[in-house]
Design an enzyme around this catalytic site. Structure first.
Site, PDB file in Angstrom:
ATOM      1  N   HIS A 161      29.171   7.279  32.642  1.00 54.85           N
ATOM      2  CA  HIS A 161      30.204   6.865  33.611  1.00 54.85           C
ATOM      3  C   HIS A 161      30.962   5.637  33.100  1.00 54.85           C
ATOM      4  O   HIS A 161      32.128   5.446  33.435  1.00 54.85           O
ATOM      5  CB  HIS A 161      29.566   6.509  34.968  1.00 54.85           C
ATOM      6  CG  HIS A 161      28.619   7.544  35.480  1.00 54.85           C
ATOM      7  ND1 HIS A 161      29.025   8.837  35.778  1.00 54.85           N
ATOM      8  CD2 HIS A 161      27.271   7.514  35.704  1.00 54.85           C
ATOM      9  CE1 HIS A 161      27.979   9.532  36.202  1.00 54.85           C
ATOM     10  NE2 HIS A 161      26.910   8.765  36.161  1.00 54.85           N
TER      11      HIS A 161
ATOM     12  N   HIS B 192      35.683  -0.551  33.985  1.00 52.45           N
ATOM     13  CA  HIS B 192      36.396   0.638  34.464  1.00 52.45           C
ATOM     14  C   HIS B 192      37.783   0.544  33.831  1.00 52.45           C
ATOM     15  O   HIS B 192      38.340  -0.567  33.735  1.00 52.45           O
ATOM     16  CB  HIS B 192      36.524   0.633  35.985  1.00 52.45           C
ATOM     17  CG  HIS B 192      35.200   0.568  36.706  1.00 52.45           C
ATOM     18  ND1 HIS B 192      34.539   1.679  37.178  1.00 52.45           N
ATOM     19  CD2 HIS B 192      34.407  -0.500  36.999  1.00 52.45           C
ATOM     20  CE1 HIS B 192      33.403   1.294  37.760  1.00 52.45           C
ATOM     21  NE2 HIS B 192      33.291  -0.012  37.646  1.00 52.45           N
TER      22      HIS B 192
ATOM     23  N   HIS C 221      29.730  -4.042  33.195  1.00 47.52           N
ATOM     24  CA  HIS C 221      30.347  -2.796  32.734  1.00 47.52           C
ATOM     25  C   HIS C 221      31.834  -2.852  33.066  1.00 47.52           C
ATOM     26  O   HIS C 221      32.276  -3.784  33.741  1.00 47.52           O
ATOM     27  CB  HIS C 221      29.696  -1.579  33.428  1.00 47.52           C
ATOM     28  CG  HIS C 221      29.868  -1.610  34.894  1.00 47.52           C
ATOM     29  ND1 HIS C 221      28.999  -2.282  35.742  1.00 47.52           N
ATOM     30  CD2 HIS C 221      30.863  -1.127  35.680  1.00 47.52           C
ATOM     31  CE1 HIS C 221      29.453  -2.178  36.982  1.00 47.52           C
ATOM     32  NE2 HIS C 221      30.583  -1.490  36.967  1.00 47.52           N
TER      33      HIS C 221
ATOM     34  N   HIS D 147      33.060  -5.637  35.781  1.00 49.89           N
ATOM     35  CA  HIS D 147      32.136  -5.933  36.884  1.00 49.89           C
ATOM     36  C   HIS D 147      30.842  -6.539  36.357  1.00 49.89           C
ATOM     37  O   HIS D 147      30.130  -5.897  35.568  1.00 49.89           O
ATOM     38  CB  HIS D 147      31.811  -4.643  37.655  1.00 49.89           C
ATOM     39  CG  HIS D 147      32.976  -4.133  38.443  1.00 49.89           C
ATOM     40  ND1 HIS D 147      33.080  -2.817  38.847  1.00 49.89           N
ATOM     41  CD2 HIS D 147      34.092  -4.751  38.887  1.00 49.89           C
ATOM     42  CE1 HIS D 147      34.195  -2.653  39.517  1.00 49.89           C
ATOM     43  NE2 HIS D 147      34.845  -3.815  39.561  1.00 49.89           N
TER      44      HIS D 147
ATOM     45  N   THR E 100      30.981   0.971  43.796  1.00 48.87           N
ATOM     46  CA  THR E 100      32.190   1.813  43.712  1.00 48.87           C
ATOM     47  C   THR E 100      31.888   3.158  43.062  1.00 48.87           C
ATOM     48  O   THR E 100      32.794   3.965  42.829  1.00 48.87           O
ATOM     49  CB  THR E 100      33.296   1.131  42.887  1.00 48.87           C
ATOM     50  OG1 THR E 100      32.831   0.991  41.534  1.00 48.87           O
ATOM     51  CG2 THR E 100      33.660  -0.226  43.464  1.00 48.87           C
ATOM     52  N   THR E 101      30.595   3.396  42.754  1.00 46.74           N
ATOM     53  CA  THR E 101      30.203   4.719  42.270  1.00 46.74           C
ATOM     54  C   THR E 101      28.995   5.162  43.098  1.00 46.74           C
ATOM     55  O   THR E 101      28.316   4.320  43.696  1.00 46.74           O
ATOM     56  CB  THR E 101      29.762   4.694  40.791  1.00 46.74           C
ATOM     57  OG1 THR E 101      28.483   4.026  40.711  1.00 46.74           O
ATOM     58  CG2 THR E 101      30.755   3.993  39.903  1.00 46.74           C
TER      59      THR E 101
ATOM     60  N   GLU F 104      39.913  -0.896  39.637  1.00 43.08           N
ATOM     61  CA  GLU F 104      39.433  -0.292  40.900  1.00 43.08           C
ATOM     62  C   GLU F 104      40.091  -1.021  42.076  1.00 43.08           C
ATOM     63  O   GLU F 104      40.765  -0.401  42.898  1.00 43.08           O
ATOM     64  CB  GLU F 104      37.905  -0.391  40.970  1.00 43.08           C
ATOM     65  CG  GLU F 104      37.229   0.358  39.817  1.00 43.08           C
ATOM     66  CD  GLU F 104      35.893   0.942  40.192  1.00 43.08           C
ATOM     67  OE1 GLU F 104      34.964   0.162  40.468  1.00 43.08           O
ATOM     68  OE2 GLU F 104      35.781   2.173  40.241  1.00 43.08           O
TER      69      GLU F 104
HETATM   70  N1  RA9 Z   1      19.126   1.779  45.364  1.00 43.30           N
HETATM   71  C1  RA9 Z   1      19.687   1.851  44.120  1.00 43.30           C
HETATM   72  N2  RA9 Z   1      19.074   1.624  42.946  1.00 43.30           N
HETATM   73  N3  RA9 Z   1      19.854   1.809  41.862  1.00 43.30           N
HETATM   74  C2  RA9 Z   1      21.072   2.208  42.185  1.00 43.30           C
HETATM   75  S1  RA9 Z   1      22.275   2.692  41.185  1.00 43.30           S
HETATM   76  C3  RA9 Z   1      22.211   1.591  39.809  1.00 43.30           C
HETATM   77  C4  RA9 Z   1      23.430   0.666  39.844  1.00 43.30           C
HETATM   78  O1  RA9 Z   1      23.289  -0.459  39.569  1.00 43.30           O
HETATM   79  N4  RA9 Z   1      24.632   1.213  40.232  1.00 43.30           N
HETATM   80  C5  RA9 Z   1      25.847   0.546  40.321  1.00 43.30           C
HETATM   81  C6  RA9 Z   1      26.942   1.330  40.690  1.00 43.30           C
HETATM   82  C7  RA9 Z   1      28.215   0.744  40.812  1.00 43.30           C
HETATM   83  C8  RA9 Z   1      28.374  -0.605  40.552  1.00 43.30           C
HETATM   84  S2  RA9 Z   1      29.961  -1.313  40.727  1.00 43.30           S
HETATM   85  N5  RA9 Z   1      31.021  -0.394  40.000  1.00 43.30           N
HETATM   86  O2  RA9 Z   1      29.896  -2.619  40.129  1.00 43.30           O
HETATM   87  O3  RA9 Z   1      30.248  -1.286  42.139  1.00 43.30           O
HETATM   88  C9  RA9 Z   1      27.284  -1.383  40.168  1.00 43.30           C
HETATM   89  C10 RA9 Z   1      26.024  -0.805  40.050  1.00 43.30           C
HETATM   90  S3  RA9 Z   1      21.291   2.276  43.836  1.00 43.30           S
HETATM   91 ZN    ZN Z   2      31.921  -1.205  38.425  1.00 41.41          ZN
END
Ligand code: RA9
Ligand code: ZN
Length: 258
Positions: free
Chosen positions: A61, A93, A91, A116, A196-197, A103
Protein backbone atom coordinates in the site's frame (compact mmCIF):
# COMPACT_ATOMS: atom_id res chain seq x y z
CA UNK A 1 -8.01 -7.44 0.53
CA UNK A 2 -8.28 -3.73 -0.16
CA UNK A 3 -6.39 -1.40 -2.50
CA UNK A 4 -6.72 1.81 -4.47
CA UNK A 5 -8.12 0.41 -7.71
CA UNK A 6 -11.63 0.54 -9.17
CA UNK A 7 -12.70 -2.77 -7.64
CA UNK A 8 -11.01 -2.52 -4.23
CA UNK A 9 -10.54 1.23 -3.69
CA UNK A 10 -11.81 3.81 -1.15
CA UNK A 11 -15.38 3.81 -2.54
CA UNK A 12 -15.89 0.11 -1.60
CA UNK A 13 -13.83 -0.09 1.62
CA UNK A 14 -17.06 0.29 3.66
CA UNK A 15 -18.12 -3.22 2.57
CA UNK A 16 -15.48 -4.88 4.75
CA UNK A 17 -14.57 -1.95 7.05
CA UNK A 18 -17.70 -0.40 8.60
CA UNK A 19 -15.67 2.44 10.18
CA UNK A 20 -15.49 3.91 6.66
CA UNK A 21 -18.85 5.62 7.24
CA UNK A 22 -18.04 6.74 10.78
CA UNK A 23 -18.26 10.23 12.28
CA UNK A 24 -14.54 10.95 12.55
CA UNK A 25 -13.02 9.70 9.29
CA UNK A 26 -9.81 10.97 7.67
CA UNK A 27 -8.51 12.64 5.60
CA UNK A 28 -10.48 15.91 5.43
CA UNK A 29 -10.35 19.16 3.49
CA UNK A 30 -8.94 21.81 5.82
CA UNK A 31 -10.52 25.23 5.21
CA UNK A 32 -8.16 27.71 6.92
CA UNK A 33 -10.67 30.53 7.44
CA UNK A 34 -13.10 28.08 9.12
CA UNK A 35 -10.40 26.81 11.50
CA UNK A 36 -10.69 28.02 15.09
CA UNK A 37 -7.49 29.48 16.52
CA UNK A 38 -7.00 28.00 20.00
CA UNK A 39 -4.47 29.99 22.07
CA UNK A 40 -4.46 27.17 24.67
CA UNK A 41 -2.83 24.91 22.04
CA UNK A 42 0.90 24.87 22.75
CA UNK A 43 3.62 24.05 20.29
CA UNK A 44 4.41 20.45 19.44
CA UNK A 45 7.77 19.03 20.49
CA UNK A 46 9.54 16.27 18.56
CA UNK A 47 12.16 14.42 20.59
CA UNK A 48 13.64 12.31 17.80
CA UNK A 49 17.32 12.60 18.71
CA UNK A 50 17.75 9.02 19.99
CA UNK A 51 15.59 7.68 17.22
CA UNK A 52 16.39 4.34 15.73
CA UNK A 53 14.99 3.34 12.40
CA UNK A 54 15.06 -0.40 11.82
CA UNK A 55 13.92 -1.20 8.29
CA UNK A 56 12.15 0.01 5.17
CA UNK A 57 9.46 -2.11 3.54
CA UNK A 58 6.79 -2.24 0.83
CA UNK A 59 3.52 -3.42 2.39
CA UNK A 60 1.61 -3.34 -0.89
CA UNK A 61 0.00 0.00 0.00
CA UNK A 62 2.96 2.30 0.70
CA UNK A 63 6.64 2.34 1.60
CA UNK A 64 7.11 2.25 5.39
CA UNK A 65 10.12 2.99 7.64
CA UNK A 66 9.71 1.22 11.00
CA UNK A 67 11.25 2.31 14.32
CA UNK A 68 12.18 0.57 17.55
CA UNK A 69 9.32 1.64 19.82
CA UNK A 70 10.38 -0.44 22.86
CA UNK A 71 11.04 2.74 24.87
CA UNK A 72 10.38 6.49 24.81
CA UNK A 73 13.47 7.41 22.81
CA UNK A 74 11.49 9.01 19.94
CA UNK A 75 8.32 10.81 20.95
CA UNK A 76 6.01 13.61 19.95
CA UNK A 77 4.50 15.68 22.78
CA UNK A 78 2.71 18.94 23.51
CA UNK A 79 0.16 20.60 21.26
CA UNK A 80 -3.19 18.78 21.62
CA UNK A 81 -1.57 15.72 23.22
CA UNK A 82 -1.97 14.86 26.93
CA UNK A 83 0.83 12.28 26.88
CA UNK A 84 4.01 11.67 24.88
CA UNK A 85 3.31 9.40 21.88
CA UNK A 86 6.00 7.00 20.63
CA UNK A 87 7.16 7.01 16.98
CA UNK A 88 6.31 3.65 15.37
CA UNK A 89 6.67 4.23 11.62
CA UNK A 90 6.44 6.73 8.83
CA UNK A 91 5.17 6.29 5.28
CA UNK A 92 4.02 8.31 2.29
CA UNK A 93 1.00 8.77 0.00
CA UNK A 94 1.50 10.12 -3.52
CA UNK A 95 -0.13 10.59 -6.94
CA UNK A 96 0.48 9.65 -10.53
CA UNK A 97 2.43 11.78 -13.01
CA UNK A 98 1.88 15.47 -12.23
CA UNK A 99 -1.48 15.11 -10.45
CA UNK A 100 -2.87 14.99 -6.91
CA UNK A 101 -1.36 12.72 -4.23
CA UNK A 102 -1.90 14.16 -0.75
CA UNK A 103 -4.72 12.85 1.45
CA UNK A 104 -5.58 16.01 3.35
CA UNK A 105 -6.31 19.05 1.16
CA UNK A 106 -6.23 22.75 2.05
CA UNK A 107 -9.18 24.79 0.78
CA UNK A 108 -9.62 22.14 -1.92
CA UNK A 109 -6.00 22.29 -2.99
CA UNK A 110 -3.92 19.12 -2.93
CA UNK A 111 -0.18 18.56 -2.74
CA UNK A 112 1.75 15.97 -4.74
CA UNK A 113 2.40 13.84 -1.66
CA UNK A 114 1.87 13.56 2.10
CA UNK A 115 4.21 12.09 4.74
CA UNK A 116 2.67 10.47 7.84
CA UNK A 117 4.68 9.94 11.04
CA UNK A 118 2.66 7.48 13.13
CA UNK A 119 2.94 7.60 16.94
CA UNK A 120 1.12 5.70 19.72
CA UNK A 121 0.19 6.43 23.32
CA UNK A 122 2.41 3.99 25.24
CA UNK A 123 1.50 5.67 28.56
CA UNK A 124 -2.13 4.53 28.35
CA UNK A 125 -1.80 1.38 26.18
CA UNK A 126 0.40 -1.70 26.44
CA UNK A 127 0.70 -2.37 22.70
CA UNK A 128 0.42 -0.47 19.42
CA UNK A 129 -2.48 -2.66 18.40
CA UNK A 130 -4.43 -1.76 21.56
CA UNK A 131 -3.69 1.92 20.96
CA UNK A 132 -4.71 1.71 17.28
CA UNK A 133 -8.32 0.90 18.25
CA UNK A 134 -8.67 3.51 21.02
CA UNK A 135 -10.01 7.07 20.49
CA UNK A 136 -6.83 8.62 21.96
CA UNK A 137 -4.46 5.87 20.92
CA UNK A 138 -2.59 7.35 17.96
CA UNK A 139 -1.12 10.68 16.90
CA UNK A 140 -0.15 11.09 13.25
CA UNK A 141 1.98 14.04 12.15
CA UNK A 142 1.14 14.90 8.55
CA UNK A 143 3.57 16.82 6.34
CA UNK A 144 2.70 17.99 2.82
CA UNK A 145 5.21 17.61 -0.03
CA UNK A 146 5.38 19.92 -3.05
CA UNK A 147 7.69 19.71 -6.07
CA UNK A 148 10.63 22.02 -6.61
CA UNK A 149 14.31 21.55 -5.84
CA UNK A 150 15.78 18.23 -4.64
CA UNK A 151 15.18 17.57 -0.94
CA UNK A 152 18.72 17.34 0.46
CA UNK A 153 17.98 14.36 2.76
CA UNK A 154 15.13 12.54 1.00
CA UNK A 155 17.65 10.82 -1.30
CA UNK A 156 18.47 8.57 1.68
CA UNK A 157 14.96 7.15 1.28
CA UNK A 158 14.58 7.33 -2.50
CA UNK A 159 17.99 5.62 -2.97
CA UNK A 160 16.66 2.64 -0.95
CA UNK A 161 13.37 2.26 -2.84
CA UNK A 162 14.79 -0.04 -5.54
CA UNK A 163 15.42 -2.61 -2.77
CA UNK A 164 11.72 -2.68 -1.81
CA UNK A 165 10.19 -2.56 -5.29
CA UNK A 166 7.83 -5.48 -4.70
CA UNK A 167 5.01 -5.91 -2.16
CA UNK A 168 6.32 -7.86 0.81
CA UNK A 169 9.96 -6.80 0.42
CA UNK A 170 11.87 -5.39 3.40
CA UNK A 171 15.46 -4.32 3.92
CA UNK A 172 17.61 -2.90 6.73
CA UNK A 173 17.34 0.86 7.13
CA UNK A 174 19.19 1.90 10.27
CA UNK A 175 20.11 5.26 11.73
CA UNK A 176 17.65 7.41 9.79
CA UNK A 177 16.34 10.36 11.81
CA UNK A 178 13.09 11.80 10.36
CA UNK A 179 13.89 15.15 11.97
CA UNK A 180 15.62 15.90 8.65
CA UNK A 181 12.24 15.74 6.89
CA UNK A 182 10.59 18.51 8.93
CA UNK A 183 9.85 21.97 7.50
CA UNK A 184 11.21 25.04 9.33
CA UNK A 185 7.86 25.87 10.98
CA UNK A 186 5.96 23.50 13.29
CA UNK A 187 2.75 25.54 13.09
CA UNK A 188 -0.11 23.07 12.68
CA UNK A 189 -3.80 22.31 12.33
CA UNK A 190 -5.24 19.56 14.55
CA UNK A 191 -8.47 17.54 14.60
CA UNK A 192 -9.77 14.13 15.71
CA UNK A 193 -9.87 11.56 12.92
CA UNK A 194 -9.00 8.06 11.78
CA UNK A 195 -6.54 5.85 9.97
CA UNK A 196 -6.83 6.75 6.26
CA UNK A 197 -6.55 3.11 5.20
CA UNK A 198 -8.38 0.02 6.38
CA UNK A 199 -9.17 -0.85 9.12
CA UNK A 200 -9.95 2.94 9.27
CA UNK A 201 -9.99 2.90 13.09
CA UNK A 202 -11.12 6.21 14.62
CA UNK A 203 -8.08 6.41 16.88
CA UNK A 204 -6.02 9.29 15.47
CA UNK A 205 -5.31 12.78 16.75
CA UNK A 206 -4.16 14.41 13.50
CA UNK A 207 -1.49 17.11 13.60
CA UNK A 208 -0.96 18.58 10.11
CA UNK A 209 1.94 20.98 9.56
CA UNK A 210 1.00 24.11 7.63
CA UNK A 211 4.38 24.41 5.88
CA UNK A 212 5.13 21.83 3.16
CA UNK A 213 8.55 20.39 2.41
CA UNK A 214 9.93 20.30 -1.13
CA UNK A 215 11.18 17.39 -3.23
CA UNK A 216 12.08 17.24 -6.91
CA UNK A 217 9.99 15.58 -9.61
CA UNK A 218 12.93 13.18 -10.05
CA UNK A 219 12.81 12.14 -6.36
CA UNK A 220 9.03 11.81 -6.53
CA UNK A 221 9.26 9.63 -9.67
CA UNK A 222 11.32 7.09 -7.69
CA UNK A 223 8.29 6.46 -5.43
CA UNK A 224 6.31 5.61 -8.57
CA UNK A 225 8.70 2.81 -9.50
CA UNK A 226 7.46 0.90 -6.45
CA UNK A 227 4.84 -1.78 -7.16
CA UNK A 228 1.55 -2.65 -5.45
CA UNK A 229 2.22 -6.23 -6.56
CA UNK A 230 4.54 -8.96 -5.31
CA UNK A 231 7.47 -10.39 -7.33
CA UNK A 232 5.63 -13.67 -8.02
CA UNK A 233 2.49 -11.95 -9.37
CA UNK A 234 2.39 -11.83 -13.17
CA UNK A 235 0.65 -8.46 -13.70
CA UNK A 236 2.79 -5.61 -12.32
CA UNK A 237 0.90 -2.60 -10.94
CA UNK A 238 2.84 0.62 -10.36
CA UNK A 239 2.34 2.05 -6.84
CA UNK A 240 0.77 5.48 -7.31
CA UNK A 241 -2.43 7.33 -6.30
CA UNK A 242 -2.34 5.51 -2.95
CA UNK A 243 -4.42 8.21 -1.26
CA UNK A 244 -7.96 8.32 0.18
CA UNK A 245 -10.01 11.38 -0.83
CA UNK A 246 -11.30 13.85 1.82
CA UNK A 247 -14.16 12.58 4.03
CA UNK A 248 -17.18 14.40 5.57
CA UNK A 249 -16.25 16.70 8.47
CA UNK A 250 -19.51 15.76 10.31
CA UNK A 251 -19.40 18.79 12.56
CA UNK A 252 -15.82 18.37 13.74
CA UNK A 253 -13.73 21.40 14.72
CA UNK A 254 -10.29 21.91 13.22
CA UNK A 255 -8.09 23.95 15.55
CA UNK A 256 -4.87 25.78 14.77
CA UNK A 257 -1.91 26.63 16.97
CA UNK A 258 -1.08 30.03 15.51
N1 RA9 B 1 -5.90 -2.40 15.69
C1 RA9 B 1 -4.95 -2.28 14.71
N2 RA9 B 1 -3.71 -2.81 14.72
N3 RA9 B 1 -3.00 -2.57 13.61
C2 RA9 B 1 -3.68 -1.89 12.71
S1 RA9 B 1 -3.25 -1.53 11.17
C3 RA9 B 1 -1.53 -1.12 11.25
C4 RA9 B 1 -1.36 0.38 11.01
O1 RA9 B 1 -0.58 0.97 11.65
N4 RA9 B 1 -2.17 0.97 10.06
C5 RA9 B 1 -2.16 2.31 9.69
C6 RA9 B 1 -3.03 2.66 8.67
C7 RA9 B 1 -3.10 4.00 8.23
C8 RA9 B 1 -2.28 4.95 8.81
S2 RA9 B 1 -2.40 6.60 8.26
N5 RA9 B 1 -2.38 6.63 6.68
O2 RA9 B 1 -1.27 7.30 8.81
O3 RA9 B 1 -3.69 7.07 8.69
C9 RA9 B 1 -1.40 4.59 9.82
C10 RA9 B 1 -1.33 3.27 10.26
S3 RA9 B 1 -5.19 -1.45 13.27
ZN1 ZN C 1 -0.80 7.51 5.86
Amino acid sequence: RWGYGKEDGPSVWHKHYPSAKGNRQSPIDIIPHQVSHDPSLGQIVLNYDQCTSINISNNGHSVVVEFDDSDDRSVILGGPLDNPYRLKQFHFHWGGKGCRGSEHTVAGNCYVSELHLVHWNAVKFRTYSDAATAPDGLAVLGIFLETGDDHRWLHMITDALYMVKFKGSVTDFKGFNPKCLLPSSLHYWTYLGSLTTPPLDESVTWIILKEPITLSERQLSKFRMLLFTAEEEDQRMRMENNFRPPQPLKGRKVRSSV
